[in-house]
Design a protein around this motif. Structure first.
Motif, mmCIF file in Angstrom:
data_model
loop_
_atom_site.group_PDB
_atom_site.id
_atom_site.type_symbol
_atom_site.label_atom_id
_atom_site.label_comp_id
_atom_site.label_asym_id
_atom_site.label_seq_id
_atom_site.Cartn_x
_atom_site.Cartn_y
_atom_site.Cartn_z
ATOM 1 N N ILE A 78 -0.513 32.503 -8.523
ATOM 2 C CA ILE A 78 -0.553 33.063 -9.867
ATOM 3 C C ILE A 78 -1.593 32.305 -10.682
ATOM 4 O O ILE A 78 -1.966 31.181 -10.343
ATOM 5 C CB ILE A 78 0.822 32.947 -10.568
ATOM 6 C CG1 ILE A 78 1.350 31.500 -10.441
ATOM 7 C CG2 ILE A 78 1.836 33.901 -9.992
ATOM 8 C CD1 ILE A 78 1.486 30.783 -11.686
ATOM 9 N N LEU A 99 6.821 35.327 -12.564
ATOM 10 C CA LEU A 99 6.859 34.859 -11.180
ATOM 11 C C LEU A 99 8.194 35.222 -10.526
ATOM 12 O O LEU A 99 8.227 35.762 -9.412
ATOM 13 C CB LEU A 99 6.668 33.326 -11.137
ATOM 14 C CG LEU A 99 6.807 32.683 -9.758
ATOM 15 C CD1 LEU A 99 5.661 33.107 -8.837
ATOM 16 C CD2 LEU A 99 6.840 31.157 -9.859
ATOM 17 N N HIS A 113 7.030 38.903 -9.074
ATOM 18 C CA HIS A 113 6.532 38.520 -7.736
ATOM 19 C C HIS A 113 7.664 38.334 -6.751
ATOM 20 O O HIS A 113 7.635 38.885 -5.649
ATOM 21 C CB HIS A 113 5.695 37.251 -7.833
ATOM 22 C CG HIS A 113 4.494 37.404 -8.701
ATOM 23 N ND1 HIS A 113 3.304 37.895 -8.225
ATOM 24 C CD2 HIS A 113 4.297 37.179 -10.020
ATOM 25 C CE1 HIS A 113 2.424 37.948 -9.216
ATOM 26 N NE2 HIS A 113 3.008 37.513 -10.328
#
Ligand SMILES: Cc1cc2nc3c(=O)[nH]c(=O)nc-3n(C[C@H](O)[C@H](O)[C@H](O)COP(=O)(O)O)c2cc1C
Ligand code: SF4
Ligand code: FES
Lengths: 156, 786, 429
Positions: free
Chosen positions: C254, C263, C267
Motif C-alpha cells: 500500500i 488495508l 485489501h
C-alpha cells in the motif's frame, strides 16, 4: 551439496574470516547426514581452527540444528500467535489422539516426528507448517496425518 | 623435516580485510586525557575511558556488579550495575536522566551520574530479584557462603522478599568438572566471567555457554572433564557458588580462615598467592596479583599443590639403613652417621629446591665441611639457570608483553612456567609473532610459526632465523637450557634477551649460591677461594669440581659418598642408566627429602626435610626476582628445615657455617656448558625424547594427594601417522622397549609431535631408564617389565 | 489509486527469472548508476527519496549510510532477511518472488557506500527462499551483475547469501553481525554502533531486505519521484502483512498514508463473517495494540507513533472478539521466552517468569495479584534495561493489553473459565 573438503573450502572462501563459515558448514553436515554428528563438529572445528567446545556452544544456540537422527518425515507446526489463533494446538491434540505421538516426539518406527516451532513467517497460511523442508498451510488435522504418512500436502 | 605453514589462531576471528579501501583517516588532535563529571552531585575528574562502575567505586559510591571484572573486557550482561545518567549523547537535551549500565559506559565531560536515584535502585532491585528466581537458594551448603556477591548484593540492594511463586528450572548440581572444579549449574547467574576468562585469557574455551535463553548453562563443550591447567582461577572469578574447588569443598567458611601472603614454589615463576589456613591446615590458595610475575593468575599446580604438607607419606623422622632395612633413628644418630659416611670423598647433588639462604649454607657446607667443589644442582636436563651466567642477556617475565618476536626454543612455557604462557597467548593474538621450534609443538593456544626439527639441528635452525631477529624490535628467546654449548652459541648469535624457565623452582638461587663445580657464590671464580676462606673462616678448595655427569660416573671410584639434597636423579637425570648404576655403586648415600623417593630407598641415611610452605627465607624466580617466603604450616614434627640440617651436619663434620654471605667484588665467572646433544644414530624404532609435563614428577607434586586425579598412567605421544603405521589407536597400551628395559605406556596421538619421535613426560618413574631409541609394541600379552 | 513498486508484476510473472526481471526493466538502474552516476550521486538520490528503514525503527536509510566513517577500512552491507517477528512475512514474499530487485538494490547500495562485500542474511526456515535467492545471485553473476568489473566498469562486488539456523534474535542488528561472524547470536553493547564498528569490527550498514529493494526503483526513477509518494515524512509504499481474523490474510503493498481501515476492510477483505474487530497488533507481537476506534489511522511511521503504537515491520495481526487478551499475551510471552538469547538478566529471567504466570492464568490457575505482578514484570524487563530491544518488545503488547483489557486479566486471577471464551459459548448456545 555433500560434505567434502572441497565443498567446505568453497564455503570458507566466501567469507573474510573463516569462522563465519560455521553455520554454513554445520548445515552442510546436517544436510548430508540428517543431523549434525560429532564428527561434523570435529571437522568444522578443525577446518576453521576453532575449539570443539566453541563449535558446540554455537551449535546449541541455534534451534534448527539436530544432534540426533531425524524421523523420515518431520512435521513442524507453528504455534505462534496467528497459527495458535487458527487452531494449531487443536491439530496437535488431534495428531496425538490419532497417532499417540505428541509434540516433540517421534513415532516408534522412526517414520515421523511432530514438533512445534515459533513463527515461521507464514502467518497468512495459518496454521502454517514446515514439512521436512517445505513450508505450507493452512494445516488441517487430516492434512497433518497425510503429511506424516509421507503423502505430501499442498504447497503454499 | 621442513617448517610447517603458520598455524591458525584457535580463536579464529582475526578477520581478513577485503575490498576497496576508501580515503585515509583524517588526523584530529588528541582529546584531553581527563574528563570531569559529577557523581551524586559532586564533581570529580577521571582519566578518559574510566568506566562509571570504577569511577563511582573510587569515590566511595560503589554499585553492585556481576559480569564486570577488572581483568576481563566488559560485556554488560547482568544489568545490575544500573545508574542514572544525564548528559549528551546518552540523553537528548530536554530529556530527563535514563538508567544505564555503569560497566559499559565510560565517563565523559559533563556527565551527571546518580548512583542512588529511585530509578536506578528499582532497576537493580528488579535484576536481583530476577537472578534469584531460578536459583536454588542452597546457601547453607554452599562453599561460597560468606563471600558470595549474590548474597551480599541481594542484602545490600535487593528486595526483601521475592514475588516469585512459580516452579524453578532444575539443572545439574555438584558436578565434578575434571580434577579440581565442581560445577553447580543451578547457582550460575550467567555473568559469563568464566566463559570470557576461557576466551580472553586462556584461549582454551574449556567452559562455554550452551543452549540459550533461560535454558542457557555453563558447561564444557561436550560435558567432558575440564582439561586445562588454569581451571582454579574460575573459582575466584565466579561471583557465586557455581564454580568451586573440589579441594575446598565443605572445608571452611571464609570467616574462619586466616589469610597469609605467600609465594608459590611450584615452579620458578614465583606467582604471588594468599594461603587460607583453617587452624593449622591449608584449605586453599587464592590470587594475590603481582603484575611482574603472575599477571594476576595462578595455575592449578600452584593453586592446589598444598596437599603434600599433610600427605601421610611424608617423612617425619630420620632413617638409617641397618641390615638392608631403613629403620627410624634419632636426629643425633642420623646426623653423625651421615657425617661419618660423607667425611671422605663425598660429592653433593641437588639444591634447586632450597631457599636462597639454605643454598648458600649448603654451598658453604660443601666447601668447608666436605672440602670439595664436587657439587651440582643440575640433576636434570637444565644446564644453567641465569642467562647472564652463560653470556646471554636475561629478560623479565613481563618483557613477553612487549616483545614483537618470541622464539620458543624446544621449550614449553605451558609445562615449565604455566602462568607465563598465559602472557604469551594474550600477546600472540595481538602484536607478537611466535616461532615454535623443536621436535614437539609447544605452543598450541595461539598463532605461531611452527618449525619442526631434530634437537641436534636446533643450532643451525636458529642461525637461519637471524634475519627475523634483525628485523624485530624487541625479540625474546625462551629456552629452558636443555642442550649444550653449540645451542647456546647459536642463541647468543641472535643477540636477543633470553628467558629461562627452570626445572627446579629455585634453580636460580642455587646457581647464585654457587652450587656448581666451577663457581663460588655470586658466580665468583674458584681462584678467589681465598677471599671466601677468609669470610667463612675455613679453607675453600680452589680446584674445579665435577659436574653431575662426572660425579655419577665417578661413584665407586673416587666419589665414595653421595649426598642428595632434594634430588632424585633416578627420575630426573637424562641418562637414567648412569644414575641407576651410580647409586648402586656408591659406597655411601645420604638422601635429604620430603618423601621416601626411589633414591631414598637406596640410601644409607635418610634425612626428613621440611617443604616449601614450611620454612622461611627467599627464593629467586626465573627472571632473577627475589621474593620472601614465610613459614605457613609447621610440617611433620620430626622433619627439619634444610638449612638447619646443613648446620647440624657441619657441626658433626667439625665446621661452623657463617651467617653472612661473602662480600667479594669481581667479574662473574662464565659457567661451562656441556658440548651439546649428539644426534641419535639411525636404528630401529622411534627416537625417544623426554619433555617436562606440569603434573608429572616434581619433588612435591609427585606425592601430592591433591594431584592423584591428574596422575594417569605413563603416556607416550606419537605422531598420528606413526601410530597408524604401528597400527596403534588412541589409548592403546604399549610397551616401549630399548635395550634390556621396557616401560608400559598408553598411546596418545598428537599431531604436534614430529614424525619419528616418541615423547614421554620427564620426571616419571621408569622413563629415564630408556635409551635414545624405543621400539613401540602393543602390550597384548603381559610382559615382565624390566 | 493503488501504486505498487515492490510487488509490481510478481503475481503475473516469474520475476525470479533474470530474463523476466530484465524484460521488465530490471538491472537498468544498476547500469544507469554504474555508467552515469558516481557513488555519491546514488547516495544523494536515496537521500532525496527520504526512504526510511522497513525493518522496524524507520530510521532513514541515508542517515545510516552517512554515518559511515571515511577511514579507509573495508565496509560491509548486511541485508536483514531474518524476518522472525510473529505476524511479519512480507520479506518472505519479496525474497521468494522478487529476489533480483533485492539484489539490484543491494548492488546499488554497495556502490553508493563503497562496500567491500554484501551479505544477505536469511532466516534458517527460508529453505526455499534461500534456494531462490542463491539461484538469483548465481544468475546475476553469470550475467555480469555480480563479481569483478560489473558491466565492464571498475565496480566489483561480491554478494554472499547466508542462512541462519533458528533464532529470532539474529534479526537484531548486532546479533546478526555476531551470527555472521560465526558466533552465538548475542547482541553487543552500543555504542559503538554498527556503522562505526560492525561486522569484523568494520563499518557496517544493516538494512532490511525491503528497504534495500526500494533502492533500485529510486535510482531508476529518481529520489524526487519516490519522495512524492505518500506522506512527506514516510514516503513510498509498504508491504503490509495481514494475518489473523481477516478473510484474506496476505501481503498487500500500500502507499504509505493509506488508512488502516482500507488495508483491513478492502485489501484483506474485512473480518471473518459475523465477527467483530477487537484489536490489531500493527507490528507483530512486539507492538502496542490498536483499538477499533483508531482504525482510521494513517499507515505511516509518525501517525502510528502518535497513537503510541508503531508501524515497525507492518505485520498486522488482527484479533476479534474470540481472542482473549490474556491468551494473546500468553502466546506472545511464550514466543519471547523461547527466543530470548539469554544474555541479559531481565530478559532471560523475566520472559520465562512472565510466561509462567500467563500460562497459569490461561489454564485456570490464576492467583490474586497476578495482574499487578505482570505490571511489575513489564517494568522490570522493559524501559531499555537490556542490551537489545527484545526485552522491551516482550512487554509492549502486554503493557497495552493490561491497560486496555485490565478486567480480562483480573478475571483470570480467580481461576475459573476465561470470560471471553465463556461469553462466546453463551452466544453460540
Ligand atoms: C529483537 C529484534 C529482532 C529484530 N528482527 C528483525 C528482523 O527480523 N528483520 C529486520 O529487518 N529487522 C529486525 N530488527 C530490527 C533491526 O535491528 C534493524 O533495526 C533493521 O534490520 C534495520 O533495517 P532498516 O533500517 O532497513 O529497517 C529486529 C530488532 C530487534 C531488537
Ligand atoms: S534483551 Fe534479551 S535478547 Fe536482547 S541481548 Fe538481552 S537477553 Fe538477549
Ligand atoms: S556489571 Fe554491568 S551489566 Fe553486569
Amino acid at each position: 551439496m555433500p560434505w567434502d573438503a572441497q565443498a567446505a573450502d568453497a564455503v570458507v572462501a566466501k567469507y573474510p574470516s573463516p569462522r563465519s563459515a560455521i553455520l554454513p558448514l554445520l548445515w552442510l553436515g546436517q544436510n548430508s547426514d540428517g543431523h549434525v554428528t560429532p564428527e561434523t563438529v570435529e571437522r568444522v572445528a578443525d577446518r576453521l581452527g576453532l575449539n570443539i567446545s566453541d563449535v558446540e556452544s554455537v551449535l546449541s544456540f541455534y534451534t534448527m540444528f539436530r544432534t540426533s537422527p531425524p524421523a523420515r518425515h518431520r512435521l513442524q507446526i507453528c504455534r505462534s500467535l496467528a497459527c495458535a489463533m487458527k487452531g494449531a494446538e487443536e491439530i496437535l491434540e488431534h495428531i496425538a489422539a490419532a497417532t499417540g505421538v505428541a509434540a516433540g516426539e517421534q513415532s516408534a518406527d522412526g517414520g515421523f516426528s511432530v514438533e512445534v516451532v515459533e513463527c515461521i513467517a507464514a502467518c497468512d497460511h495459518a496454521p502454517a507448517y514446515l514439512c521436512d523442508e517445505r513450508m505450507g498451510g493452512p494445516l488441517s488435522p487430516q492434512k497433518a496425518l497425510r503429511l506424516l504418512r509421507g503423502e505430501g500436502g499442498d504447497e503454499q | 623435516m621442513s617448517s610447517n605453514p603458520p598455524a591458525q589462531s584457535p580463536a579464529g576471528a582475526r578477520p581478513a580485510v577485503d575490498g576497496p579501501r576508501p580515503a585515509a583517516p583524517a588526523v584530529s588532535p588528541p582529546p584531553p586525557a581527563t574528563v570531569t563529571c559529577t557523581i551524586d552531585g559532586k564533581p570529580y575528574t577521571f582519566p578518559r575511558g574510566t568506566l562509571i562502575v570504577n569511577a563511582v567505586r573510587q569515590v566511595g559510591h560503589p554499585i553492585p556488579y556481576y559480569c564486570y571484572h577488572q581483568k576481563l573486557a566488559p560485556v554488560g550482561a547482568c544489568r545490575v550495575c544500573m545508574v542514572s545518567v544525564l548528559g549528551a549523547p546518552l540523553t537528548r537535551p530536554g530529556m530527563g536522566p535514563i538508567v544505564t549500565t555503569g560497566c559499559t559506559t565510560p565517563v565523559f565531560e559533563g556527565l551527571e551520574i546518580e548512583t542512588m536515584s529511585e530509578a536506578a535502585k528499582l532497576a537493580r532491585k528488579q535484576v536481583l530479584q530476577f537472578l534469584l528466581i531460578n536459583h536454588p537458594l542452597d546457601c547453607p551448603v554452599c562453599d561460597k557462603g560468606g563471600e558470595c556477591d549474590l548474597q551480599d548484593f541481594t542484602l545490600g540492594y535487593g528486595p526483601g522478599v521475592s514475588e516469585f511463586a512459580e516452579r524453578k528450572i532444575l539443572r545439574r548440581k555438584a558436578d565434578d568438572l575434571g580434577p579440581f572444579l565442581v560445577l553447580d549449574q543451578e547457582r550460575c547467574i550467567l555473568c559469563q566471567r568464566c566463559v570470557r576468562y576461557e576466551n580472553e585469557v586462556t584461549g582454551e574455551q574449556n567452559l562455554v555457554l550452551k543452549e540459550r535463553g533461560d535454558r542457557t548453562v555453563i558447561d564444557t563443550g561436550r560435558g567432558e572433564p575440564y582439561s586445562g591447567y588454569f581451571s582454579g582461577n574460575n573459582t575466584e572469578l565466579c561471583p557465586v557458588g557455581a564454580l568451586t574447588s573440589r579441594t575446598y569443598r565443605f572445608k571452611a567458611r571464609p570467616w574462619d580462615v586466616r589469610p597469609v601472603a605467600t609465594v608459590c614454589q611450584g615452579c620458578a615463576v614465583g606467582c604471588n598467592a594468599t594461603v587460607n589456613l583453617r587452624g593449622d591446615r591449608i584449605v586453599r590458595l587464592l590470587l594475590r596479583d603481582n603484575p611482574q610475575t603472575d599477571g594476576g593468575w595462578l595455575c592449578d599446580r600452584g593453586r592446589y599443590g598444598f596437599g603434600h604438607t599433610t600427605a601421610p607419606a611424608r617423612l617425619d623422622r630420620p632413617l638409617i639403613k641397618r641390615n638392608g632395612e631403613l629403620v627410624a633413628a634419632s636426629w643425633e644418630d642420623a646426623v653423625s652417621a651421615a657425617a661419618a659416611g660423607l667425611r671422605q670423598g663425598a660429592a653433593v647433588l641437588g639444591g634447586g629446591r632450597l631457599t636462597d639462604e639454605e643454598a648458600l649454607l649448603l654451598s658453604q657446607l660443601v666447601r668447608v665441611g666436605l672440602k670439595t667443589n664436587d657439587v651440582d644442582w643440575r640433576v636434570g636436563y637444565q644446564t644453567f639457570a641465569a642467562p647472564e651466567a652463560v653470556g646471554m642477556q636475561g629478560a623479565q617475565i613481563g618483557d613477553i608483553d612487549g616483545a614483537d618476536l618470541v622464539l620458543l626454543c624446544d621449550t614449553s612455557l605451558l609445562e615449565e612456567a604455566p602462568v607465563v604462557e598465559i602472557r604469551l597467548r594474550r600477546s600472540a593474538g595481538r602484536n607478537t609473532s611466535v616461532i615454535d621450534l623443536g621436535p614437539v609443538r609447544n605452543f598450541r593456544h595461539g598463532p605461531s610459526r611452527r618449525i619442526a626439527c631434530a634437537p641436534e639441528d636446533l643450532p643451525a635452525r636458529i642461525a637461519a632465523l637471524t634475519p627475523d631477529f634483525q628485523a624485530a624490535k624487541s625479540p625474546l628467546i625462551v629456552w629452558d637450557g636443555r642442550g649444550g654449548e653449540a645451542l647456546a652459541e647459536a642463541i647468543r648469535g641472535l643477540g636477543a634477551r633470553v628467558l629461562v624457565p627452570a626445572e627446579f623452582n629455585n634453580a636460580r638461587g642455587a646457581e647464585i649460591a654457587g652450587l656448581v663445580p666451577d663457581a663460588l657464590p655470586g658466580y665468583h671464580r674458584l681462584d678467589e677461594a681465598a677471599v671466601f676462606s677468609k669470610a667463612w673462616g675455613a679453607a675453600v678448595p680452589s680446584a674445579t669440581g665435577r659436574h653431575t655427569q662426572a660425579i655419577l660416573a665417578a661413584t665407586g671410584g673416587d666419589v665414595q659418598a653421595l649426598y642428595l639434597v632434594g634430588a632424585n636423579p633416578l627420575r630426573t637425570f637424562p641418562d637414567g642408566a648412569l644414575a641407576a648404576a651410580a647409586l648402586d655403586r656408591v659406597g655411601f648415600l645420604v638422601v635429604q627429602d620430603l618423601f621416601l623417593t626411589e633414591a631414598a630407598h637406596r640410601a644409607d641415611v635418610v634425612l626428613p626435610a621440611l617443604g616449601p610452605l614450611e620454612k622461611e627465607g627467599h627464593v629467586t624466580n626465573m627472571s632473577g626476582v627475589r621474593q620472601a617466603v614465610r613459614r605457613i604450616v609447621s610440617g611433620p614434627s620430626g622433619a627439619k628445615a634444610d638449612g638447619e640440617i646443613f648446620r647440624l651436619l657441619a657441626a658433626a663434620l667439625g665446621a661452623t657455617l657463617a651467617d653472612v654471605p661473602a662480600e667479594v667484588a669481581s667479574e662473574p665467572v662464565r659457567l661451562r656448558l656441556p658440548a651439546g646433544s649428539a644426534s641419535t644414530p639411525p636404528g630401529e624404532g622411534l627416537r625417544l625424547i623426554v619433555r617436562p609435563a606440569l603434573f608429572a614428577g616434581g619433588g612435591t607434586a609427585a606425592h601430592d594427594p591433591n594431584f592423584d586425579p591428574v596422575r594417569g598412567g605413563t603416556v607416550v605421544r606419537l605422531h598420528p601417522e606413526d601410530a597408524a603405521e604401528l597400527q596403534l589407536a588412541e589409548g592403546d597400551a604399549v610397551h616401549l622397549q630399548s635395550g634390556g628395559t621396557a616401560l608400559r605406556a598408553v598411546v596418545s596421538k598428537d599431531g604436534g609431535v614430529a614424525r619419528g619421535y616418541a615423547v614421554l613426560a620427564a620426571h616419571v618413574a621408569g622413563v629415564q631408564g630408556l635409551g635414545p631409541r624405543v621400539r613401540v609394541a602393543p602390550a597384548r600379552a603381559e610382559v615382565t617389565v624390566g | 489509486m493503488i501504486r505498487r513498486i515492490l510487488t509490481e508484476g510478481i503475481d503475473e510473472f516469474d520475476m525470479t527469472r533474470l530474463d523476466v526481471y530484465r524484460s521488465r526493466g530490471g538491472y537498468q538502474a544498476l547500469a544507469k548508476a554504474l555508467r552515469t552516476m558516481s557513488p555519491d550521486d546514488v547516495a544523494d538520490e536515496v537521500k532525496t527519496s527520504g526512504l526510511r528503514g522497513r525493518g522496524g525503527a524507520g530510521v532513514a536509510a541515508s542517515f545510516k549510510w552517512s554515518t559511515l566513517p571515511a577511514d579507509g577500512r573495508p565496509r560491509y552491507l548486511i541485508l536483514n532477511g531474518d524476518e522472525s517477528e510473529p505476524g511479519s512475512f512480507s520479506g518472505r514474499m519479496l525474497i521468494q518472488k522478487n529476489p533480483h530487485m533485492i539484489i539490484e538494490g543491494a548492488l546499488l547500495s554497495a556502490y553508493a557506500c563503497r562496500m567491500a562485500r554484501v551479505f544477505i542474511y536469511l532466516r534458517g526456515e527460508f529453505y526455499e527462499g534461500a534456494e531462490i535467492m542463491r539461484r538469483a545471485v548465481e544468475e546475476a553473476r553469470a550475467a555480469g551483475f555480480i563479481g569483478e568489473r560489473i558491466l565492464g566498469t571498475d565496480f566489483s562486488q561480491e554478494v554472499v547469501v547466508h542462512r541462519g539456523a533458528g533464532a529470532y534474535i539474529c534479526g537484531e542488528e548486532t546479533a546478526i553481525m555476531e551470527s555472521l561472524e560465526g558466533k552465538r547470536g548475542h547482541p553487543r553493547t552500543k555504542p559503538p554502533f554498527p556503522t562505526a564498528a560492525g561486522l569484523y569490527g568494520m563499518p557496517t550498514v544493516i538494512n532490511n531486505v525491503e528497504t534495500i529493494a526500494n533502492v533500485a526503483p529510486i535510482v531508476a526513477n529518481g529520489g524526487a519521484w519516490f519522495a512524492a509518494i505518500g506522506p512527506e515524512k514516510s514516503p513510498g509504499t509498504k508491504v503490509c502483512s495481514v494475518s489473523g481474523r481477516v478473510r484474506r490474510p496476505g501481503n498487500y503493498e500500500i502507499e504509505m498514508g493509506t488508512p488502516l481501515r482500507e488495508l483491513i476492510e478492502e485489501h484483506a477483505g474485512g473480518l471473518e463473517p459475523g465477527h467483530e474487530l477487537k484489536f490489531i497488533l500493527p507490528a507483530g507481537a512486539s507492538s502496542a495494540l490498536i483499538q477499533p476506534k483508531n482504525l482510521d489511522v494513517s499507515l505511516d511511521y509518525d501517525s502510528l507513533g502518535a497513537i503510541r503504537s508503531m508501524l515497525g515491520s507492518a505485520g498486522m495481526l488482527v484479533c476479534d472478539e474470540r481472542d482473549c487478551a490474556v491468551h494473546v499475551a500468553y502466546l506472545g510471552a511464550r514466543f519471547y521466552h523461547h527466543e530470548s538469547c539469554g544474555k541479559c538478566t531481565p530478559c532471560r529471567e523475566g520472559t520465562g517468569w512472565t510466561e509462567r504466570v500467563l500460562h497459569r492464568m490461561e489454564h485456570g490457575l490464576g492467583r490474586s495479584g497476578d495482574t499487578r505482578r505482570l505490571e511489575e514484570l513489564c517494568r522490570g524487563i522493559g524501559g531499555r534495561k537490556c542490551l537489545c530491544l527484545l526485552g522491551d518488545f516482550s512487554v509492549t503488547y502486554l503493557q497495552s493489553a493490561l491497560a486496555n483489557f485490565h478486567d480480562e486479566f483480573e478475571a483470570h486471577e480467580h481461576g475459573g473459565p476465561c470470560p471471553v471464551t465463556a461469553a462466546l459459548e453463551v452466544s453460540v448456545r
